[in-house]
Design a protein around this motif. Structure first.
Motif, short mmCIF file in Angstrom:
data_model
loop_
_atom_site.label_atom_id
_atom_site.label_comp_id
_atom_site.label_asym_id
_atom_site.label_seq_id
_atom_site.Cartn_x
_atom_site.Cartn_y
_atom_site.Cartn_z
N GLY A 1 0.79 -1.23 0.00
CA GLY A 1 0.00 0.00 0.00
C GLY A 1 0.82 1.27 0.00
N PRO B 1 2.47 3.10 2.37
CA PRO B 1 2.03 4.11 3.34
C PRO B 1 3.09 5.20 3.52
N SER B 2 2.64 6.41 3.77
CA SER B 2 3.55 7.54 3.99
C SER B 2 2.80 8.60 4.80
N GLU C 1 -1.17 13.04 0.02
CA GLU C 1 -2.56 12.58 0.11
C GLU C 1 -3.37 12.93 -1.13
N LYS D 1 1.71 7.64 -5.63
CA LYS D 1 2.02 7.25 -4.25
C LYS D 1 2.98 6.05 -4.23
#
Length: 312
Positions: A82, A84-85, A131, A138
């Motif tokens: 996924g 994530p960050s 976002e 992403k």
């Protein structure tokens, strides 16, 4: 190298990873394959130090991820599932932050950030908040943070998920470029990924390793390996052609596709049947549209291994 010995993870009564052992040497690009729920991501998380094993241990470049975590993690680049960050950070700010916590300072940090921005082709979004990015961007930012400190080991969980075909090609080319002097492990359920970039594949199901071979060796296990598919015109006498194919020396079985226009002849062990079928088609003047030698089908091997061999 990286190494797992008896790596096991329990979640209550569920055994997500069941005593797996393997090692990966520099220059290897390992495809870690399995259906959803097979234990791929749990294994990757144990290597990254995010999930402690219930038993066994993992090492990165000789350092135990459990007892020498700092040394092990400093040599690891990790792209989690996924990607994530920190969504509220701009891309450039996030990469500056990652460079700092990886111990890069001054010109070394600036140069590393600029290099990964160019390698992942994300300069157009460098001032944009994470976002607000598309799933593909992403993912590319996640890859950028994984390689920013030029680690000797990369663990990438679904690295091309969400990318369009052009972006997938770019990422696969990047992996190929880095593979000469790095250990790269790619956890994926996308079979084309293995054929495109990996020189070794492990198939896992129910938390256990069921196969550990080169992609070529896996494909050679397919019943379609060296089979011959014949596509014919609509006016062809399919029944007669199928019967004729079944009489060719070395043919073990003949199947007609559901569309009624493709007949596949499967060879006996080690038999080469392409030339004989081509000669027969010419002699009988079949209305050929295509004559194809099959190399094998990885998806069929994958299904066979994970549905038959995985049964307790």
């Amino acid at each position: 190298m990286i190494k797992a010995e008896g790596l096991t993870k329990h979640y209550g009564a569920l055994k997500a990873v069941d005593g797996i052992s393997f090692k990966v040497e520099p220059g290897e690009v390992l495809g870690f394959l399995g259906p959803n729920g097979a234990g791929k991501t749990t294994t990757m998380r144990m290597f990254a130090g995010f999930v402690p094993p219930s038993a066994g241990h993992a090492e990165i470049c000789g350092y135990s991820i459990s007892t020498q975590a700092r040394e092990a993690k400093s040599r690891l680049g990790y792209l989690p599932e996924g990607a994530p960050s920190y969504g509220e950070m701009a891309v450039g700010e996030f990469l500056d932050f990652i460079a700092a916590i990886r111990g890069l300072r001054g010109s070394a940090a600036r140069n590393s950030v600029e290099e990964v921005i160019d390698r992942l082709n994300i300069r157009d979004v460098v001032k944009q908040k994470i976002e607000t990015l598309s799933k593909g961007f992403k993912r590319r930012v996640g890859l950028a943070q994984a390689i920013i400190h030029d680690p000797p080991v990369l663990i990438l969980d679904e690295p091309t998920d969400g990318l369009d075909p052009n972006q997938k090609h770019e990422v696969r080319q990047l992996i190929a470029d880095m593979s000469a002097n790095k250990i790269i492990v790619i956890s994926t359920h996308i079979l084309e990924e293995v054929d495109a970039v990996c020189n070794r594949a492990i198939i896992i199901a129910n938390g256990r390793i069921l196969a550990d071979e080169t992609p070529e060796a896996l494909i050679n296990r397919s019943r379609y390996h060296n089979a011959v598919s014949v596509k014919l015109g609509r006016d062809a006498d399919m029944e007669a052609i199928a019967t004729a194919l079944g009489k060719v020396s070395g043919v073990a079985q003949v199947e007609t596709a559901s569309d009624g226009r493709v007949v596949t002849a499967f060879p006996q062990a080690d038999a080469q049947i392409l030339t004989a079928i081509g000669d027969l088609a010419g002699a009988q003047a079949w209305p050929l549209e295509q004559l194809q030698l099959e190399s094998g089908r990885l998806d069929e091997v994958f299904r066979t291994i994970t549905t038959t061999e995985a049964r307790p």
